[in-house]
Scaffold this active site. Structure first.
Site, PDB file in Angstrom:
ATOM      1  N   CYS A   2      34.153  -1.508  27.042  1.00  0.00           N
ATOM      2  CA  CYS A   2      35.081  -0.516  26.523  1.00  0.00           C
ATOM      3  C   CYS A   2      34.414   0.078  25.299  1.00  0.00           C
ATOM      4  O   CYS A   2      33.423  -0.451  24.809  1.00  0.00           O
ATOM      5  CB  CYS A   2      36.391  -1.157  26.066  1.00  0.00           C
ATOM      6  N   GLY A  28      33.310   3.224  29.325  1.00  0.00           N
ATOM      7  CA  GLY A  28      34.509   3.000  30.110  1.00  0.00           C
ATOM      8  C   GLY A  28      35.071   4.304  30.613  1.00  0.00           C
ATOM      9  O   GLY A  28      35.177   5.262  29.848  1.00  0.00           O
ATOM     10  N   ASN A 101      37.491  -3.926  22.310  1.00  0.00           N
ATOM     11  CA  ASN A 101      36.331  -4.049  23.195  1.00  0.00           C
ATOM     12  C   ASN A 101      35.934  -5.511  23.199  1.00  0.00           C
ATOM     13  O   ASN A 101      35.672  -6.078  22.140  1.00  0.00           O
ATOM     14  CB  ASN A 101      35.188  -3.176  22.667  1.00  0.00           C
ATOM     15  N   GLY A 102      35.884  -6.100  24.381  1.00  0.00           N
ATOM     16  CA  GLY A 102      35.527  -7.516  24.501  1.00  0.00           C
ATOM     17  C   GLY A 102      36.539  -8.225  25.355  1.00  0.00           C
ATOM     18  O   GLY A 102      37.457  -7.598  25.890  1.00  0.00           O
ATOM     19  N   TYR A 266      21.308  -2.711  29.250  1.00  0.00           N
ATOM     20  CA  TYR A 266      21.928  -1.699  30.098  1.00  0.00           C
ATOM     21  C   TYR A 266      23.013  -0.876  29.430  1.00  0.00           C
ATOM     22  O   TYR A 266      23.088   0.337  29.612  1.00  0.00           O
ATOM     23  CB  TYR A 266      22.545  -2.386  31.333  1.00  0.00           C
ATOM     24  N   CYS A 406      29.704 -12.820  33.043  1.00  0.00           N
ATOM     25  CA  CYS A 406      30.013 -12.664  31.623  1.00  0.00           C
ATOM     26  C   CYS A 406      31.514 -12.848  31.425  1.00  0.00           C
ATOM     27  O   CYS A 406      32.313 -12.299  32.171  1.00  0.00           O
ATOM     28  CB  CYS A 406      29.618 -11.275  31.139  1.00  0.00           C
ATOM     29  N   CYS A 459      23.512 -13.487  22.572  1.00  0.00           N
ATOM     30  CA  CYS A 459      24.124 -14.163  23.706  1.00  0.00           C
ATOM     31  C   CYS A 459      23.413 -13.653  24.946  1.00  0.00           C
ATOM     32  O   CYS A 459      23.373 -12.451  25.188  1.00  0.00           O
ATOM     33  CB  CYS A 459      25.607 -13.825  23.818  1.00  0.00           C
TER      34      CYS A 459
END
Ligand code: AMP
Length: 489
Positions: A2, A28, A101-102, A266, A406, A459
């Site tokens: 997002c 998004g 976002n997340g 990406y 993820c 991560c």
């Protein structure tokens, strides 16, 4: 997956936020929304693209000097208007709006608890949990938190508080786990930006004349001609009011940063600076390193546009094999992967990409893509290139095999759909019918994005399975790869 944006202290806040959302559209495409503050909060959210969602009339209905915005691709909660963000709620302290976002990894269990205690949820998005936790914070806890903030025990304290919103938010965020970069706006024109203690998702702070701006990516600032000040630090919460900006720390001890490496691979736009680094340059380094690790005797290097372009440039320069645009992308179809329905995605590859016979006919071709997830895209591309006359097709992927899903906000499918989770590289090569296949090593990726080759600030769970924040109900050790009931994960 997002994008969030916020602006505070600007005559045309909603218009600027609208432009900001345009520059985050790649993050998004399911819904777009704006909320502006002028005495009260006004909200306008729509399914679809930013350009379709708003026009002069809708923007004119969003007056005020502060606005936040959101573009959504659902990783938690279904794709429907009621989940479109920013969400807007009335609670004990007035109105509050939030864009996220997340992904929160303990949202399901928190929600179950809250519902058992009588909470009524309006959406199926994980984000709403934060607002419920804020609203239900015990008065004694709020008073304690406020006292702590006021006595300056909280690092970075400054300024005065008019209300409890920051205290409530702190209390709420200490109960959630996972990835969140948030923008919030209250009816008294307070804008808040927060990044989770690991800093999984990006959030940058900028300045446009007298106003502060927050965005998922710095590319937004280029568009609106704002100046990039800095990143919001992992675990930092900034409160922006008329008087200026005050920074707080969410937790006393911030854990090691875990910035999402897939943003570099990406997701982010190549013109963005993330974690202080140029996305374009990092992708180029990935390609160069890939050429060292997996050379091919070939005549032409072609990218899978758009996301494979910088890596293919790097591969070509390092190998000395000429770079050509052997695949042309139609800009009239969106990111195919991002379309939720599989049927559209499968068809989408041909809709989106077509081979240039003049480039590939009779040639030994290296085709560079940024990632291989299900393998569907590469398989179609190899077929298309052969049909256009390519003599050999060698696939090079500028990231390691995607072996794990993820849980922190990138839409990767279930493990069962990740081709590299259950197949060797040779088997994948056979499936996609290429002459050879190679991926960038994990060390190579880390060397490309970081000065520290161990990549400790990142991560990379999608490539390693080392999840920095435990999932589900587990409190430590091996994460359980249970389905969390969070949308598509
Ligand atoms: P696949 O067909 O599943 O192997 O898709 C791989 C292609 O999708 C690559 O060209 C990537 O650029 C792109 N891609 C990889 N991950 C994502 C993602 N999370 N969202 C959208 N596109 C992606």
């Amino acid at each position: 997956m997002c994008g969030v944006f916020g602006i505070h202290g600007h005559e045309e806040a909603a218009n600027i936020a609208y432009l900001g959302l345009h520059s985050l559209q790649h993050r998004g495409q399911e819904s777009a929304g704006l909320v502006a503050a002028e005495g009260r909060l006004r909200r306008s959210v729509h399914m679809g693209l930013v350009s379709d969602a708003f026009n002069r009339e809708t923007l004119a209905k969003l007056p005020g000097r502060a606005a936040i915005g959101h573009v959504r691709y659902s990783t938690a909660g279904s794709s429907e208007l009621r989940n479109a963000q920013p969400l807007l709620f009335e609670y004990v302290d007035g109105s509050i709006s939030i864009g996220h976002n997340g992904n929160l990894v303990n949202a399901t269990e928190l929600r179950a608890q809250l519902e058992a205690e009588g909470s009524i949820f309006q959406t199926s998005s994980d984000t709403e949990v934060i607002i419920h936790l804020m609203a239900r914070a015990r008065p004694s806890d709020v008073a304690e938190e406020l006292a702590r903030l006021r006595t300056g025990q909280e690092p970075g304290l400054g300024g005065a508080f008019r209300d409890d919103v920051v205290a409530r938010l702190m209390i709420a965020l200490r109960q959630v786990r996972g990835a969140y970069s948030l923008v919030l706006l209250t009816d008294d024109e307070t804008m808040i930006g927060v990044r989770d203690p690991h800093g999984f998702r990006p959030l940058v702070l900028g300045r446009l004349k007298d106003s502060y701006v927050l965005s998922s990516e710095s590319s937004s600032f280029d568009l609106i001609e704002a100046e990039l000040i800095r990143e919001i630090s992992p675990g930092e919460l900034v409160v922006i009011r008329k008087g200026g900006l005050v920074s707080h720390q969410l937790v006393a001890e911030v854990p090691p940063p875990r910035f999402c490496v897939f943003e570099h691979v990406y997701f982010a736009r190549p013109d963005a600076l993330l974690n202080g680094k140029s996305i374009y340059k990092a992708r180029q380094r990935m390609g160069a390193r890939l050429a060292q690790e997996a050379p091919v005797d070939a005549e032409v290097v072609i990218p899978v546009p758009d996301s494979g372009v910088p890596a293919a440039v790097g591969y070509s320069r390092e190998s000395g094999i000429p770079f050509e645009m052997g695949l042309i992308r139609s800009h009239y179809v969106g990111r195919t992967f991002i379309e939720p329905q599989d049927s559209i995605r499968h068809f989408g590859v041909r809709l989106k990409l077509s081979p240039v016979r003049a480039v590939v006919d009779g040639k030994r071709v290296v085709v560079v893509d940024d990632s291989l997830v299900r393998g569907t895209t590469s398989r179609k591309i190899v077929k298309m290139l052969r049909a256009a006359g390519a003599r050999e097709v060698h696939v090079r992927v500028s990231a390691p095999p995607t072996t794990h899903p993820c849980f922190y906000g990138i839409d990767t499918p279930n493990r069962s759909e990740l081709v590299a989770a259950s197949h060797t590289i040779e088997e994948i090569a056979r499936y996609i019918t290429c002459d050879s296949l190679a991926y960038l090593s994990h060390d190579g990726l880390m060397a490309a994005v970081s000065t520290d080759s161990a990549g400790s600030g990142y991560c990379s769970a999608c490539f390693t399975g080392n999840y920095p924040v435990p999932l589900g109900r587990t409190s430590g050790g091996e994460p359980s790869l249970v389905k969390l009931g969070l949308g598509k994960v």
